[in-house]
Enzyme design. Structure first.
Site, PDB file in Angstrom:
ATOM      1  N   GLY A  66       0.820  -1.201   0.000  1.00 58.35           N
ATOM      2  CA  GLY A  66       0.000   0.000   0.000  1.00 58.35           C
ATOM      3  C   GLY A  66       0.855   1.252   0.000  1.00 58.35           C
ATOM      4  N   ASP A 114      -8.303  -1.878   0.173  1.00 60.54           N
ATOM      5  CA  ASP A 114      -9.121  -0.664   0.203  1.00 60.54           C
ATOM      6  C   ASP A 114      -9.619  -0.211  -1.169  1.00 60.54           C
ATOM      7  OD1 ASP A 114      -8.622  -0.610   2.926  1.00 60.54           O
ATOM      8  OD2 ASP A 114      -6.889   0.700   2.712  1.00 60.54           O
ATOM      9  N   MET A 156     -13.471  -3.698   6.808  1.00 58.98           N
ATOM     10  CA  MET A 156     -12.246  -2.907   6.738  1.00 58.98           C
ATOM     11  C   MET A 156     -12.335  -1.924   5.573  1.00 58.98           C
ATOM     12  SD  MET A 156      -9.541  -5.937   7.596  1.00 58.98           S
ATOM     13  CE  MET A 156      -8.093  -4.934   7.402  1.00 58.98           C
ATOM     14  N   GLY A 157     -11.344  -1.051   5.485  1.00 55.62           N
ATOM     15  CA  GLY A 157     -11.308  -0.103   4.390  1.00 55.62           C
ATOM     16  C   GLY A 157     -10.750   1.246   4.777  1.00 55.62           C
TER      17      GLY A 157
END
Length: 197
Positions: A66, A114, A156-157
Site C-alpha cells: 500500500g 481498500d 475494513m477499508g
C-alpha cells in the site's frame, strides 16, 4: 517479510523455485510474509537493504503493498545511487560492484484491500476481501431472519468505503455508513424508522 527481510538479509533472501511456489495460488494473504519495518524508514536501514541486494546481485525489485510500501520504494529508488556511493566509501563494496549494480529497477503493485489507489481498476486483495465479506453476510443472514434480529457488520477499508458500499449493494443492506458520505443530522431517527418498516 517485506522490507524487514530486505534489511535483515540472510535467510530472508532466497531464490524462488517451482518447489517453493507450488500450491500457493489459492492461498489468501501473502505467503512470503509481510512486516512493518521501522528500520527501512531510516537511511541506515535502507543502506543495509541496498548492501543485501548488491550481495545477492539483485537489481530488480517488485514491491507489492500500500501507501507505505510504495512510498518506501520511491524513496529507495531516489537514494539508490547515493547508497551505493556510501557503500563504496565505507569499503563495503568495490567500485566495480557499484557499477554493475548502478541501476535498481522497481515495479510497484498496489496490494491493498481498500481499492483506493488511482490508476488501477481494482487493487490486489479487494476481490478476495469482498468474497470473504459476502461469505460472512451469507452466514449471518439466515440467523438474522430466523431470529428476526438486526445485525451490524463492520468491514475494513480505513478511509475508503468501497468494500462497505459494494458489499452493502450485493447483500441488500438496509443501512450503510461510508467515510466519503458521512451521515446527516437526524440519521438516527431515519434509521430507526427504516428498521421499524
Amino acid at each position: 517479510q517485506g522490507y524487514e527481510g530486505l534489511v535483515e538479509g540472510g535467510d530472508n533472501i532466497k531464490q524462488a523455485d517451482w518447489l517453493s511456489v507450488s500450491n500457493i495460488i489459492q492461498l489468501g494473504g501473502t505467503v512470503i510474509g509481510s512486516a512493518r519495518c521501522k528500520a527501512f524508514t531510516t537511511r541506515a536501514g535502507r543502506l543495509r537493504a541496498a548492501r543485501n541486494l548488491v550481495e545477492h546481485g539483485i537489481t530488480n525489485l517488485c514491491v507489492i503493498g500500500g501507501d507505505g510500501s510504495l512510498t518506501g520504494a520511491d524513496i529507495f529508488r531516489s537514494e539508490w545511487a547515493g547508497l551505493l556511493e556510501e557503500l563504496v566509501r565505507d569499503g563495503q563494496i568495490s567500485e566495480e560492484v557499484a557499477r554493475e549494480n548502478c541501476r535498481l529497477n522497481i515495479v510497484g503493485l498496489v496490494g491493498s484491500i481498500d481499492n483506493d489507489f488511482c490508476g488501477t481498476d481494482m487493487t490486489i486483495g479487494t476481490d478476495s476481501a469482498l468474497h470473504r465479506i459476502m461469505e460472512v453476510i451469507d452466514a449471518i443472514t439466515t440467523t438474522a431472519q430466523s431470529h428476526q434480529r438486526t445485525f451490524v457488520l463492520e468491514v475494513m477499508g480505513r478511509h475508503c468505503g468501497y468494500l462497505a458500499l459494494v458489499s452493502g449493494l450485493a447483500s441488500g443492506a438496509d443501512w450503510l455508513f461510508i467515510p466519503e458520505s458521512p451521515p446527516e443530522d437526524g440519521w438516527e431517527d431515519l434509521m430507526c424508522e427504516r428498521l421499524g418498516e
